[in-house]
Design a protein around this motif. Sequence first.
Motif, short mmCIF file in Angstrom:
data_model
loop_
_atom_site.label_atom_id
_atom_site.label_comp_id
_atom_site.label_asym_id
_atom_site.label_seq_id
_atom_site.Cartn_x
_atom_site.Cartn_y
_atom_site.Cartn_z
N VAL A 196 17.65 4.32 7.11
CA VAL A 196 16.89 5.44 6.54
C VAL A 196 17.65 6.13 5.41
N ALA A 197 18.97 6.13 5.47
CA ALA A 197 19.77 6.81 4.44
C ALA A 197 19.67 6.11 3.09
N ARG A 198 19.21 4.85 3.06
CA ARG A 198 19.15 4.09 1.81
C ARG A 198 17.75 4.07 1.20
N LEU A 199 16.83 4.83 1.74
CA LEU A 199 15.47 4.84 1.21
C LEU A 199 15.43 5.43 -0.20
N ASP A 200 14.72 4.75 -1.11
CA ASP A 200 14.49 5.32 -2.43
C ASP A 200 13.07 5.89 -2.51
N LEU A 201 12.68 6.34 -3.68
CA LEU A 201 11.38 6.98 -3.82
C LEU A 201 10.23 6.01 -3.51
N ALA A 202 10.34 4.78 -3.98
CA ALA A 202 9.30 3.79 -3.73
C ALA A 202 9.19 3.47 -2.24
N ASP A 203 10.35 3.40 -1.56
CA ASP A 203 10.34 3.16 -0.12
C ASP A 203 9.64 4.29 0.63
N ALA A 204 9.97 5.52 0.24
CA ALA A 204 9.36 6.67 0.90
C ALA A 204 7.85 6.68 0.69
N ALA A 205 7.41 6.38 -0.53
CA ALA A 205 5.98 6.34 -0.82
C ALA A 205 5.30 5.24 0.00
N PHE A 206 5.95 4.08 0.10
CA PHE A 206 5.41 2.97 0.89
C PHE A 206 5.22 3.39 2.35
N LEU A 207 6.23 4.01 2.95
CA LEU A 207 6.14 4.40 4.35
C LEU A 207 5.05 5.46 4.57
N LEU A 208 4.91 6.39 3.65
CA LEU A 208 3.87 7.40 3.79
C LEU A 208 2.48 6.78 3.72
N VAL A 209 2.31 5.80 2.86
CA VAL A 209 1.02 5.12 2.76
C VAL A 209 0.71 4.36 4.05
N VAL A 210 1.72 3.70 4.61
CA VAL A 210 1.52 2.99 5.87
C VAL A 210 1.13 3.97 6.98
N SER A 211 1.81 5.11 7.04
CA SER A 211 1.53 6.08 8.11
C SER A 211 0.16 6.73 7.95
N ALA A 212 -0.31 6.85 6.72
CA ALA A 212 -1.58 7.52 6.48
C ALA A 212 -2.75 6.78 7.12
N LYS A 213 -2.68 5.45 7.15
CA LYS A 213 -3.77 4.64 7.71
C LYS A 213 -3.33 3.80 8.90
N ALA A 214 -2.03 3.77 9.18
CA ALA A 214 -1.49 2.93 10.25
C ALA A 214 -1.96 1.49 10.09
N TRP A 215 -1.95 1.01 8.84
CA TRP A 215 -2.35 -0.36 8.57
C TRP A 215 -1.33 -1.34 9.14
N ASP A 216 -1.80 -2.51 9.46
CA ASP A 216 -0.90 -3.61 9.77
C ASP A 216 -0.32 -4.08 8.44
#
Length: 245
Positions: A173-193
Amino acid sequence: MRWKRLLKVTVWLLSLGFVALLAGVECVYRAALAQVRAFPQKVTTPALPESWNRVAWAHREKTATPQVQPAWPTTIVFTMAKLVLRRHQPQSASHDLSPQGFRLATHVARQWSRLLANEHKRLPRLGELALTIWLTRNWSAEELLAFEAHHIWFGRDLFGVSAAAPALLHKDVARLDLADAAFLLVVSAKAWDVECAPDRLRRRRDTLLEELRAVGVVTQMELESARSAPWPLAATASAASCPDY
């Protein structure tokens, strides 16, 4: 003169009515807060990377500065008045009128309500609203972000950014960049596979990054760098094993 006396009485009555309104709002808040059986505890795990906090805050609040505005009775009354007035304005002039930090606090209150449902009943809507107000008065932006990140759901059995980062991105988690954070938020928003909807996830992530650039959280250079970086998902599942999105 008579009109001066009448003016003084009118001003006095209006002031008294306004004070009574504020007192009423506070009484309703306290009565609703009494429905909350237990209050969330602040998360004391290691601090999240700046990239996550920047993206998560801007995603919820649409601003670049992480600062919570406490929702006092005056704040609530004026916000309600603005919402009423906004109904008579053109749609193009409408914008979010919530106090800063209120949307994130609302999300944290809903997370806590779901957690309470495991032991008690889920909070009623008025109880969630009261807890949201309480959070704005007692928690900082960093504390709200930490709680959300610790309890956010990414589908399957993944809860929390610390668990999702290595599972989905093969990163600490300490190595997350902005794109990683955006990716994870998008996944959590819909809980997509994540293996089944890579193209949709990419479009959603890029849209989120565009929104973050618009509020000054992401620069144009960072946006282009994120778009050109290798996509974190190397493999996709077979179509037969995927739900119909």
